[in-house]
Design an enzyme around this catalytic site. Structure first.
Site, PDB file in Angstrom:
ATOM      1  N   ASP A 177       4.076  -4.657   5.597  1.00 23.77           N
ATOM      2  CA  ASP A 177       5.186  -4.596   4.892  1.00 23.77           C
ATOM      3  C   ASP A 177       6.375  -4.777   5.946  1.00 23.77           C
ATOM      4  OD1 ASP A 177       4.003  -4.096   2.429  1.00 23.77           O
ATOM      5  OD2 ASP A 177       4.026  -1.829   2.739  1.00 23.77           O
ATOM      6  N   ASP A 212       4.584  -7.685  -2.768  1.00 24.43           N
ATOM      7  CA  ASP A 212       5.021  -6.599  -3.819  1.00 24.43           C
ATOM      8  C   ASP A 212       5.875  -6.994  -4.839  1.00 24.43           C
ATOM      9  OD1 ASP A 212       3.154  -4.900  -2.147  1.00 24.43           O
ATOM     10  OD2 ASP A 212       4.761  -4.314  -0.822  1.00 24.43           O
TER      11      ASP A 212
END
Length: 175
Positions: A122, A138
């Site tokens: 991330d 995401d």
């Protein structure tokens, strides 16, 4: 399966590969440029790139549950493949194809990370609202799911999904 259906599914596959490539490429760049580095400000106080190895799900929940995440991803992907195979060739279902492929692309992008690295890379952080750090996969899943819900609630009609119904006659014969 007719030629038109195969053409649609081939386009779905090409789009899926493109989405996965973009996700994996951005994660590769994040590892290369952001790992072990301080956060990189894009818009001061609003948006930054900040490397994170996420071993959980959204908001860091369910840490170190790799087998569970892989299982759930495989089930979701199976359902998406089933639905895409059943969707009629009618033009009104083009949005459904795009949204389902985007959800699948996000699921596969994060699944690749989990299988390869045991965590998901991330790197996008919205500082302004202190939103949890996320990635391109995401975004695919989140935006597509929201738009899909809106489409199902306000655009498609109830009978637009009859193609998913089980044949009641065949079901009774199995009893």
């Amino acid at each position: 399966m007719n030629k038109r259906k195969l053409k649609i599914l081939l386009l779905d596959l090409i789009f899926l590969i493109f989405l996965i490539f973009i996700d994996q490429f951005t994660k590769y760049i994040a590892v290369l440029k952001l790992k072990n580095q301080p956060a990189f400000n894009i818009i001061n106080g609003v948006l930054e790139f900040n490397y994170l190895e996420n071993r959980g799900a959204a908001f860091g929940m369910l840490q170190n549950q790799k087998i569970f995440f892989v299982f759930v991803a495989v089930i979701f992907l199976g359902v998406i493949i089933y639905v895409l195979a059943k969707v009629p060739e009618d033009k009104k279902y083009n949005r459904l194809h795009v949204l389902l492929v985007m959800i699948a692309g996000g699921a596969i992008g994060n699944l690749i990370d989990r299988l390869r690295l045991d965590y998901v890379v991330d790197f996008i952080y919205i500082v302004l609202i202190k939103f949890p750090i996320f990635n391109v996969a995401d975004m695919y899943v989140t935006f597509s799911t929201v738009i899909l819900i809106i489409q199902v609630l306000f655009v498609y009609k109830e009978n637009d999904f009859n193609f998913l119904s089980f044949n009641q006659k065949k079901f009774r014969e199995l009893k």
